[in-house]
Write an enzyme that holds these catalytic residues in place. Structure first.
Site, PDB file in Angstrom:
ATOM      1  CE  LYS A  75       6.151  -2.650  -4.087  1.00  0.00           C
ATOM      2  NZ  LYS A  75       4.889  -2.475  -3.982  1.00  0.00           N
ATOM      3  CD  GLN A 119       1.970  -0.295  -4.899  1.00  0.00           C
ATOM      4  OE1 GLN A 119       2.636  -1.073  -5.090  1.00  0.00           O
ATOM      5  NE2 GLN A 119       1.918   0.046  -3.670  1.00  0.00           N
ATOM      6  CG  ASP A 142       1.842  -7.466  -1.795  1.00  0.00           C
ATOM      7  OD1 ASP A 142       2.866  -7.252  -1.309  1.00  0.00           O
ATOM      8  OD2 ASP A 142       0.949  -6.489  -2.410  1.00  0.00           O
TER       9      ASP A 142
END
Ligand SMILES: NC(=O)c1ccc[n+]([C@@H]2O[C@H](COP(=O)([O-])OP(=O)(O)OC[C@H]3O[C@@H](n4cnc5c(N)ncnc54)[C@H](OP(=O)(O)O)[C@@H]3O)[C@@H](O)[C@H]2O)c1
Length: 319
Positions: A75, A119, A142
């Site tokens: 990322k 994460q 997200d």
């Protein structure tokens, strides 16, 4: 034939003097389609930069799970390639929930960070949902915050979750007709299966489908997957979907990523999907693993971050 797919490969098999033509599926290549989207993002990032804004993404990693470390690195690298600002915040496995919530609070307030994510999975002692709930929904790239999940469900999304959004873009940009088609989603996780089903049922482009969801408690899964015009599989079981479970001519999207032993491979393992590779002889189009859904997930995360930065700019202008 769908657009944006690799040329149709036909395998000609000469069997005992007779000629058998075996159709193999067109490949829907996420690697190529993501490049197209990155090209569009470049232009949007340039526009933002001309207005003094560099889109910024932060990723918080708690612990030292090797797979998570790889995703986080990827990322950061992609942000760099796009000329975006990126922050990687690494916290030890022993981080308490209060410490993590404090970090989230800082990121919520940081004007240089337009989007951030934690994460997953988090260490067991941390309440994952409580942490997600503490993210400012306008920075929730997200799309895991209940506010954004709800907006998606009622057809007014601010963000779309990256993996299902990537799958939908693959369908749209490959010219696969979804309107009125029967989509069967295999798997019902909050990250892939459920939002995927919610997106495909919307009155929207790349959706308008009749949707069935199957999972580990479904009886006779094959009898349902064989009805699918579009089969989307996300369960994490290598080669689970066999040719006998697929209708002739179906479009098959394989979200699964599984590392299986392979003595011939350098690492001793190789990456395969949830769909048996022989399904290509039944399907009209199919995503490969690797190179299908995977590259789209990170691409849609970047797209969400650019969107978050654009919204932040709009809010600033309207003050
Ligand atoms: N390429 C990408 O970017 C990307 C992104 C995300 C995920 N993935 C991959 O996609 C796969 C799924 O991920 P996930 O996060 O959704 O996984 P998950 O949270 O483990 O959920 C798996 C789902 O599959 C269902 N399932 C498991 N075994 C099954 C069986 N034998 N028959 C029918 N359903 C079964 C489970 O049903 P129950 O709910 O009944 O337990 C569950 O709903 C994994 O391989 C993951 O690595 C890839």
């Amino acid at each position: 034939m769908p657009r944006n797919v690799s040329a149709c490969a036909k395998v000609i098999n000469i069997k005992r003097g007779s000629l058998t033509v075996i159709m193999t599926a067109d490949l829907i290549l996420g690697k190529e389609i993501s490049q197209q989207i990155y090209g569009e993002l470049d232009a949007r990032i340039d526009r933002l930069k001309k207005n003094g804004i560099t889109p910024g993404l932060a990723v918080v990693l708690v612990g030292d799970d090797p797979a998570s470390q790889t995703y986080v690195r990827m990322k950061g690298k992609m942000c760099q390639e796009l000329g975006m600002h990126s922050d990687t915040i690494i916290m030890p496995e022993t981080t308490t929930q209060e410490e993590l919530l404090a970090r989230v609070s800082e990121l919520n307030e940081n004007p240089d960070i337009h989007g951030f994510l934690i994460q997953l999975p988090l260490p067991k002692h941390i309440d994952e949902q409580a942490v997600i709930n503490s993210i400012d929904p306008s920075k929730d790239v997200d799309c895991f915050h209940p506010f954004n999940v709800g907006r998606m469900l009622i057809g007014e999304p601010e963000f779309l979750p990256a993996t299902p959004a990537g799958v939908q873009q693959l369908l749209i940009r490959s010219g696969v007709k979804t309107d009125g088609k029967h989509v069967v989603v295999v798997g019902r996780s909050n990250i892939v299966g459920k939002p995927m089903a919610a997106m495909m049922v919307q009155k929207a482009i790349g959706a308008n489908s009749t949707v069935t969801v199957v999972h580990s408690r479904t009886e006779d899964i094959g009898s349902i997957t064989r009805q699918a015009d579009i089969l989307i599989v996300a369960i994490g079981k290598a080669g689970f979907i066999t040719p006998g479970m697929v209708k002739e001519g179906a479009v098959v999207i394989d979200v699964g990523t599984n590392h299986i032993p392979d003595p011939a491979a350098k690492k001793g393992t190789r990456l395969v999907g949830d769909v048996d590779e022989n399904v290509k002889e039944k399907a009209s189009a199919m995503t490969p693993v690797p190179g299908g859904v995977g590259p789209m997930t990170i691409c849609m995360l970047m797209s969400n971050t650019v969107h978050a930065a654009e919204r932040a700019y709009e809010r600033k202008c309207s003050q």
